[in-house]
Design a protein around this motif. Sequence first.
Motif, PDB file in Angstrom:
ATOM      1  N   LEU A 129      91.850  37.101 -45.202  1.00  0.00           N
ATOM      2  CA  LEU A 129      90.915  36.002 -44.989  1.00  0.00           C
ATOM      3  C   LEU A 129      90.584  35.347 -46.326  1.00  0.00           C
ATOM      4  O   LEU A 129      90.494  36.028 -47.342  1.00  0.00           O
ATOM      5  N   PRO A 130      90.387  34.045 -46.319  1.00  0.00           N
ATOM      6  CA  PRO A 130      90.112  33.365 -47.600  1.00  0.00           C
ATOM      7  C   PRO A 130      88.858  33.894 -48.268  1.00  0.00           C
ATOM      8  O   PRO A 130      88.778  33.925 -49.489  1.00  0.00           O
ATOM      9  N   SER A 131      87.892  34.362 -47.466  1.00  0.00           N
ATOM     10  CA  SER A 131      86.649  34.846 -48.061  1.00  0.00           C
ATOM     11  C   SER A 131      86.849  36.105 -48.891  1.00  0.00           C
ATOM     12  O   SER A 131      85.972  36.519 -49.630  1.00  0.00           O
ATOM     13  N   HIS A 135      84.580  33.582 -54.977  1.00  0.00           N
ATOM     14  CA  HIS A 135      83.693  34.039 -56.050  1.00  0.00           C
ATOM     15  C   HIS A 135      84.315  35.222 -56.780  1.00  0.00           C
ATOM     16  O   HIS A 135      83.668  36.232 -57.018  1.00  0.00           O
ATOM     17  N   ASN A 136      85.600  35.076 -57.109  1.00  0.00           N
ATOM     18  CA  ASN A 136      86.298  36.124 -57.859  1.00  0.00           C
ATOM     19  C   ASN A 136      86.161  37.489 -57.181  1.00  0.00           C
ATOM     20  O   ASN A 136      85.751  38.449 -57.798  1.00  0.00           O
ATOM     21  N   TYR A 137      86.506  37.509 -55.889  1.00  0.00           N
ATOM     22  CA  TYR A 137      86.496  38.728 -55.096  1.00  0.00           C
ATOM     23  C   TYR A 137      85.107  39.238 -54.748  1.00  0.00           C
ATOM     24  O   TYR A 137      84.978  40.300 -54.164  1.00  0.00           O
ATOM     25  N   GLY A 138      84.062  38.510 -55.073  1.00  0.00           N
ATOM     26  CA  GLY A 138      82.767  38.927 -54.548  1.00  0.00           C
ATOM     27  C   GLY A 138      81.768  39.279 -55.635  1.00  0.00           C
ATOM     28  O   GLY A 138      81.943  39.004 -56.807  1.00  0.00           O
ATOM     29  N   TYR A 139      80.675  39.905 -55.224  1.00  0.00           N
ATOM     30  CA  TYR A 139      79.578  40.219 -56.134  1.00  0.00           C
ATOM     31  C   TYR A 139      79.654  41.661 -56.594  1.00  0.00           C
ATOM     32  O   TYR A 139      79.926  42.559 -55.813  1.00  0.00           O
ATOM     33  N   GLN A 140      79.363  41.854 -57.856  1.00  0.00           N
ATOM     34  CA  GLN A 140      79.382  43.206 -58.414  1.00  0.00           C
ATOM     35  C   GLN A 140      78.093  43.905 -58.023  1.00  0.00           C
ATOM     36  O   GLN A 140      77.006  43.488 -58.398  1.00  0.00           O
ATOM     37  N   ILE A 141      78.234  44.964 -57.240  1.00  0.00           N
ATOM     38  CA  ILE A 141      77.051  45.770 -56.915  1.00  0.00           C
ATOM     39  C   ILE A 141      77.331  47.160 -57.442  1.00  0.00           C
ATOM     40  O   ILE A 141      78.140  47.900 -56.876  1.00  0.00           O
ATOM     41  N   VAL A 146      81.660  43.592 -53.991  1.00  0.00           N
ATOM     42  CA  VAL A 146      81.525  43.422 -52.546  1.00  0.00           C
ATOM     43  C   VAL A 146      81.978  42.008 -52.195  1.00  0.00           C
ATOM     44  O   VAL A 146      81.411  41.035 -52.665  1.00  0.00           O
ATOM     45  N   SER A 147      83.010  41.939 -51.363  1.00  0.00           N
ATOM     46  CA  SER A 147      83.595  40.625 -51.101  1.00  0.00           C
ATOM     47  C   SER A 147      82.758  39.815 -50.120  1.00  0.00           C
ATOM     48  O   SER A 147      81.947  40.356 -49.365  1.00  0.00           O
ATOM     49  N   TRP A 148      82.994  38.514 -50.128  1.00  0.00           N
ATOM     50  CA  TRP A 148      82.297  37.617 -49.226  1.00  0.00           C
ATOM     51  C   TRP A 148      82.608  37.936 -47.766  1.00  0.00           C
ATOM     52  O   TRP A 148      81.783  37.703 -46.881  1.00  0.00           O
TER      53      TRP A 148
END
Lengths: 309, 452, 351
Positions: A129-131, A135-141, A146-148
């Motif tokens: 999926l494009p999501s 955002h560069n594969y998601g947020y760093q937690i 963690v991807s969109w």
Amino acid sequence: MLPTLHDVLQFVPLGLAVGAVYGVSGVGIVVLYRTTGVLNFAYGAIGALGVFIAFDLINKTSWCPDWLAYLATVLVGGAIMLAYGLVFGPVFAARDPLVKAAATLGLMLILLAAMSWTWPANEVRAVPLPSDNWHNYGYQIGDIRVSWTKIIALLFALGVTAGTTVFLRYTKLGTAYRAVANDREITATLGVPVRFVEASAWLVSGFVCGASGLLLSGLINSLEAATLTFLVISSLAAALIGRLQSLWVTLFAALVIGVVESCLQAFSLWPTESQPLAQYRAMTPFVIAIVALLVLGRRRELTLSRAAH
Amino acid sequence: MRSKKLRAGVALAACGVVALLLSAWATGAIESQAAAPVGSGKASPTKSVCGLGTGKKAKGKPIRIGAIVTVAVGVNWDEITDNVRAYFNCVNDNGGINGRPIKYIVHVDPINPELVAAFAKKLIEEEKVVALVGNIDVMDCAVNAAYYAQKKFYVIGDGVHDLCYGGTPNHIPINMGPAYSTLGAAQYLWRAGAKSIVAVSPTGVDAQGTWNKPAVEFAKSKGLKGIDVHDPYPAQASYALKYVQLAGEGGGVILDFTTDQVLTVLKAAEQQGIADRVLWAGSTPAYDTRFAEKAGKFWDGKFGINTELLPFTGKGPDAKLYRQVGAKYVPKKWGLSSFGQFGFLDARVATEVLLTLKPSQLTAKGVNAAFLKIKNWKSDLLCRPFYSGNLPGHVPNNWDITTTGKDGKMVVRESCFPIAPVTPEIRAARAAEKKFKLTSGTSYPAPAWLRK
Amino acid sequence: MTRIRGFEIERGQAVRAVVIAGLFALALFAVPELIGIYWVKILTAAAIYSVVALGLGLLYGRVGMVSLCQVALLAVGAWTATRLLYGTELPFPIVLLIAGVVTGVIGIVVGLPALRVSGLHLALITLMFAGAITLVLSVIHFPNGGGGFLGQVSLGELQGGFRIIRRPGIATSDPAYYRYTLIVVALMFLLALWQIASKPGRAWAAIRESEPAALAAGVNITQYKLWAFALASFMTGVAGGLLAGNAGALSPVAFPTQDSIVLLAVVLMGGIYSLWGAVVAGLLVRLLPALLENWGVSIYVSLLLFGIGVLQVLATAPGGLADQVPKDLKRLGRLLSHGFGRRADAEGPAA
């Protein structure tokens, strides 16, 4: 060797996302069941078929843009469910829920056979999926990203559950759904277009089915007929805990199942290295459903052979 | 109402028959459109041909050869038997076995052990095959070992069950099997500097749960932490995080999964940003020429796949013949792959043996006795010469190579190295090789251009 | 469809019994001589499976409970039998009994939730249970001759090398094992018949018809439902033992969850209201795929046929083939005799 809390928590985001998709499927299953009396065992298989078709559209044709393929998945889900509902709905309308559900097992076997034959397991397939890449594969937690897609899955689940609840309570069609679910015959005599209500339930449930198939396949990054078909068991467990009635309980149960199943992965050296708890995590839906039923279900049900619930 | 049902039924049946006929005609049409004969010509050290290479169809009495293969939802190993059949078809188009074509009879097992036992009996006693070539089945070696021993059949195939690799005299594998392939991957990781080795095999398919043992033992023998993990298909995104946690910083992870399952884990690792914390490796089932392309540039050089055979993209005569046979005779749904090579080699060595036999020896007794005599049989697809020998167990393919991705293609990273002798079966194989000189001296069957 | 079949001995019944006995004798003595060894093994497998189908037919047809974990219980029975056959020198019939009892106990454990939930919920619970059992088996693996509780070691550590699962001393060859299996299967069918004809059968019929009425009539629903589960599981466990002897070596992959669904499909197609349905189901699930394989048809076709079969049976002929074929034959017979009668009439007065 017990895992650290930090290690366990790292598995939560994915668990929430997968649990959310189980929840969406569960909600779709429950709404369909309440309106038509059919518990659709073929839910996972229908979604899987949609994703396979999307795969072929993306990879085997040159004219199809990705977004159209995703849309196709949703539409295929709706089309198959609607077709089944229109053809077999009337046939089984007067039978008890067990028979209606058993019939969907037939559909499941047909779809499983067709998929395994048409898309043999030798080829590498995935419908990303494009999501996944936003955002560069998601947020760093913490230590992981963690991807969109995961966030979208969770939001989608919350949205569908909330939207369906509002729809059922405040709209005319939604009230019709509840009326048909309550008593089909009386509702028909009151002039509500029961057939139309049921057909729309099939269609919309099918759309949800297609969408959840797409999300699930994207989350676990794999496309394989048998496994996607049987992941429906987790959704069914959640629906069961919701007593095939409450949408929010279904979603909550699904999230719990998803998170527990995912977090058990951290227990891969405990209690022993050769027999870790992680190996048994696929039992999570079952264990949670049994526990919930035993704790929550104190009522004893008596059955008559031909009555619907 | 009943006549309507009857009519519908008849119509349906008629459609089915028409469809069957159409497909039969279609496949027949494709075959008859054959242009220049593939695999024909004169054999030489730089050119391999199918069988005798005459370019003429064989028309004698068929020689019957059988096989048992597992095909089930999620497991499609008929790629190997399709490749065996492809090579035999090429041989049949090139003069057959001294004029006699090979009839290849394959029985499909949907993972049903009762059926596997029944198939062996059907092939040997009812269909009267003279040999079994290309068996690849989850339970065959276990269920049928005693029966093959009783009937003195020596199967040239591709294992799966542990017993096939050194545990029974009646199976001669072209491949080295998942356990040793994983071991080879462990060796690669150790050389690459991994600080631990986490070996993962698929639950269920690894029926006895033993595929990771040699790799873990190897790790421990080198002073590294070795962990044995079993996870079911389909691989989920959570697997990546789990293996990275287990391996620890700078550790190594071996995935004994098929290509798509491996890619699932790798993609998840890439997305979650944890891929570079460990070194990654895979055993042969992961190998696929499109792997590098599907994995993407991120994985160039980061993932070492063990393949038990040399790449078929090479310039050697067998590699070239495999590509030709693959293009012409193998069904389009299969591309070129390691599994295809296994089938090709199974069929090729069997054919070469059959060509050395006199007509009176083309019986079950004669053929199987000959299968035991194979020694020093070379191919540019194999690291070391292939052999069988009258041994209590066979692991003839015990050297390995590691490949990795580079610019969308798979390239060799470590060429032929020996599998570490951590198990008694490997040690026994190496000892037998030395003692009976199975990888040197006169070859049997002799190379095609030296055939008398 | 609510029918209560009574069992009184009358002439029709006696004739039927003789015919069945005759067919059985034919299958037992003549069949292995007439067909090849391959088909003997296939029929052995079909016979074993018919017992599993019998269990499910009993649960669904007689009591109205759907269990989607029967194949998982078959695996449990097979596992128990395998462990005992490797680890002890117990005679084969004793092993079968123990396997049956162990599986029966586990069946009761599965049945306990049945007391709380109705048909559909029970189907779901048993489906998940099947997944759980299959998972546990894939983790502990099948015994292969080693020691310890689980009886599974690496092949290198096996004392004396790998052996296949042993068969009864009097029935080691395939035709002999086929006969042995048929006799055990017949005993299971007789057991089912006996239970159906006596008190449990009447209690089940009452429960299936209307639970409140049964409760009012003083039937102990809990006890009889559990007994149904225990009996069905016992028979399935015995079948598992026979399966172990037939196969020689087993793997958890041979008992996938989907097989439990296929079992329901063929049991419905065969017919849940008649014991013949179980025989038909066994033939459908083991003979049909073998025939298709023989004709070079893809294995997925049988899966497809079962799916279509379920829909067809549920929609038009809930009694399944066992119910439909005799009806169709009767109708054919009437059609023929009707045709003859009319021709006679036409000839008569016109002459």
